[in-house]
Design an enzyme around this catalytic site. Structure first.
Site, PDB file in Angstrom:
ATOM      1  N   ASP A  47     -38.094  -2.894 -24.472  1.00 49.48           N
ATOM      2  CA  ASP A  47     -36.730  -3.249 -24.495  1.00 49.48           C
ATOM      3  C   ASP A  47     -35.711  -2.998 -25.581  1.00 49.48           C
ATOM      4  O   ASP A  47     -34.664  -3.448 -25.648  1.00 49.48           O
ATOM      5  CB  ASP A  47     -36.243  -4.593 -24.082  1.00 49.48           C
ATOM      6  CG  ASP A  47     -36.902  -5.143 -22.653  1.00 49.48           C
ATOM      7  OD1 ASP A  47     -36.584  -3.942 -21.721  1.00 49.48           O
ATOM      8  OD2 ASP A  47     -37.448  -5.782 -22.102  1.00 49.48           O
TER       9      ASP A  47
ATOM     10  N   ASP B 207     -37.431  -1.206 -15.235  1.00 49.41           N
ATOM     11  CA  ASP B 207     -36.362  -1.565 -16.064  1.00 49.41           C
ATOM     12  C   ASP B 207     -36.344  -0.446 -17.128  1.00 49.41           C
ATOM     13  O   ASP B 207     -35.247  -0.006 -17.812  1.00 49.41           O
ATOM     14  CB  ASP B 207     -36.668  -2.913 -16.946  1.00 49.41           C
ATOM     15  CG  ASP B 207     -37.108  -4.200 -15.865  1.00 49.41           C
ATOM     16  OD1 ASP B 207     -37.862  -3.578 -14.893  1.00 49.41           O
ATOM     17  OD2 ASP B 207     -36.987  -5.232 -16.288  1.00 49.41           O
TER      18      ASP B 207
ATOM     19  N   TRP C 238     -31.608  -1.066 -11.504  1.00 46.13           N
ATOM     20  CA  TRP C 238     -32.070  -0.677 -12.976  1.00 46.13           C
ATOM     21  C   TRP C 238     -32.512   0.911 -12.562  1.00 46.13           C
ATOM     22  O   TRP C 238     -32.213   1.803 -13.220  1.00 46.13           O
ATOM     23  CB  TRP C 238     -33.387  -1.076 -13.657  1.00 46.13           C
ATOM     24  CG  TRP C 238     -33.298  -2.534 -14.329  1.00 46.13           C
ATOM     25  CD1 TRP C 238     -34.241  -3.359 -13.881  1.00 46.13           C
ATOM     26  CD2 TRP C 238     -32.252  -3.140 -14.864  1.00 46.13           C
ATOM     27  NE1 TRP C 238     -33.705  -4.726 -14.816  1.00 46.13           N
ATOM     28  CE2 TRP C 238     -32.585  -4.474 -15.344  1.00 46.13           C
ATOM     29  CE3 TRP C 238     -30.953  -2.524 -15.316  1.00 46.13           C
ATOM     30  CZ2 TRP C 238     -31.592  -5.199 -16.013  1.00 46.13           C
ATOM     31  CZ3 TRP C 238     -30.003  -3.519 -16.230  1.00 46.13           C
ATOM     32  CH2 TRP C 238     -30.669  -4.500 -16.556  1.00 46.13           C
TER      33      TRP C 238
ATOM     34  N   SER D 232     -35.505 -14.147 -12.211  1.00 47.17           N
ATOM     35  CA  SER D 232     -36.314 -13.718 -11.207  1.00 47.17           C
ATOM     36  C   SER D 232     -36.134 -14.688 -10.036  1.00 47.17           C
ATOM     37  O   SER D 232     -35.927 -15.901  -9.963  1.00 47.17           O
ATOM     38  CB  SER D 232     -37.673 -13.760 -12.093  1.00 47.17           C
ATOM     39  OG  SER D 232     -38.156 -15.033 -12.446  1.00 47.17           O
TER      40      SER D 232
HETATM   41  N1  GLY Z   1     -36.911  -7.704 -17.604  1.00 44.47           N
HETATM   42  C1  GLY Z   1     -35.397  -7.321 -17.473  1.00 44.47           C
HETATM   43  C2  GLY Z   1     -34.753  -8.178 -16.358  1.00 44.47           C
HETATM   44  O1  GLY Z   1     -35.026  -9.205 -15.989  1.00 44.47           O
HETATM   45  O2  GLY Z   1     -34.024  -7.521 -15.487  1.00 44.47           O
END
Ligand code: GLY
Length: 379
Positions: free
Chosen positions: A101, A158, A234, A345
């Site tokens: 990231d 991502d 994404w 999430s």
């Molecule tokens: N891992 C990046 C997101 O939560 O989208």
């Protein structure tokens, strides 16, 4: 790029831009160069520069500030963004804390600074981050490793949003190595992550010695085989950006396929996405961040296609933004954050469930400025 909007949408855009300026002006006065993530009771209390300098979202606040500086010329945005960039230097000192990231972290801070001001120190930071990302490349498997520890063959969708850092590095150095890595990774993602119906896996584990598919476990969505909506966004925006940087038609084709799938799903819920398009009907879990990221990707696709195709993508983006504004935006300038209803999430209950999350605000601002022709390409 200018978009053809009807009078009603133009009026909405003007109104929302006025509200954004008032909100961001008040917010930068309160937050300055601290690094916000999720507000509590309408205030950004946590400063990620103190609690987790490696956190993947640490670039979004400076990204918002650079977009506002570019659009308005107001100096306080630039001053605060430069302050965040200095704070982020601490993350370079601790190599093990950084993952793939680095794109999200330094494209929106140092690289944005360099693009707008030509600051050479900022360019060096961006190149340092690009080399860290390139260093995660597996030349046998032809993928960029996402996470650390024992996740040796793990790729995640991502990363399609991190590889623009590599395109930038090639453009800067005139050395195609960075682009070769980005394209290898994008092609591996095309093969293993994108499904035939336009949906995507979140995580794909590959054999590190040859890149063979091992498995696609569940990630931040409902379950393996489901359709985590931010992962879809994404992929949608990421492939559109890879097309922008390479002009390779297969990336635009992929972006369009994902976009059609995304539009079909989001139109069933009044243009605000569920956190997972293949979760059970109950409970209803929203993720506005997926919508606003997808809106930016849809506008990117609109830039790439011919006149007759443009309205499909433009109208979907405007529908998403207007629905998000109507149902989830907080325009009270005394409170921090704009876009509520973000979900980190599907199964997460760590304070990131249907709340305002900083990247939701970033993508909302980018999308509004894109529609006004006042953005700059930060990716
Ligand atoms: N891992 C990046 C997101 O939560 O989208």
């Amino acid at each position: 790029m200018t978009y053809s909007l009807n009078n009603e949408n133009k009026a909405w855009l003007d109104e929302v831009w006025n509200k954004l300026q008032a909100k961001m002006s008040a917010e930068v006065d309160r937050v300055g160069d601290r690094i916000p993530y999720i507000p509590v009771d309408g205030k950004y209390r946590e400063d990620k520069s103190e609690t987790d300098i490696y956190w993947w979202t640490n670039g979004f606040w400076p990204g918002m500030l650079w977009q506002m500086f570019h659009a308005t010329g107001v100096e306080k945005y630039r001053t605060a963004a430069e302050g965040v960039e200095l704070r982020l230097d601490k993350a370079f000192e601790g190599y093990d804390g950084l993952h793939h990231d680095v794109g999200f972290m330094w494209l929106h801070s140092a690289v944005a600074n360099y693009r707008l001001t030509g600051n050479e120190r900022a360019r060096a930071r961006g190149m340092h981050a690009a080399n860290l990302l390139a260093g995660r490349y597996n030349p046998r498997g032809k993928f960029i490793r996402a996470w650390n520890d024992d996740c040796i063959g793990w790729t995640i969708v991502d990363c399609m949003m991190n590889i623009p850092l590599l395109y930038w590095a090639s453009e800067q150095t005139k050395d195609p190595r960075f682009t070769y890595i980005a394209k290898d990774h994008a092609d591996t993602t095309l093969t293993n992550t994108l499904r035939s119906d336009g949906s995507c896996n979140h995580i794909v584990i590959l054999k590190p010695e040859n890149g063979d598919f091992v498995e696609a476990p569940g990630g931040q969505g409902y379950e393996p085989g489901s359709s985590w909506s931010r992962g879809q966004s994404w992929a949608l925006y990421g492939f559109a950006l890879s097309y922008n940087h390479t002009q390779e038609g297969r990336y635009l084709d992929a972006a369009k396929r994902i976009a059609h799938y995304f539009i079909a799903n989001v139109s069933g819920t009044d243009f605000v996405p569920l956190a997972d398009f293949r979760a059970p009907a109950e409970p209803v879990v929203w993720d506005t961040t997926a919508g606003v990221c997808a809106a930016c990707g849809l506008l990117e696709i609109a830039n790439a296609v011919g006149e007759l195709e443009k309205p499909l993508y433009l109208n979907a983006a405007v529908n998403i933004l207007r629905a998000t504004d109507r149902r989830f935006c907080n325009w009270n300038s005394d409170e921090d954050s704009i876009v509520a209803g973000g979900t980190g999430s599907y199964h997460g209950r760590n304070g990131d469930f249907e709340v305002p999350i900083i990247y939701g605000d970033y993508f909302f601002i980018e999308a509004v400025l894109r529609l006004r022709g006042q953005d700059f390409l930060i990716w």
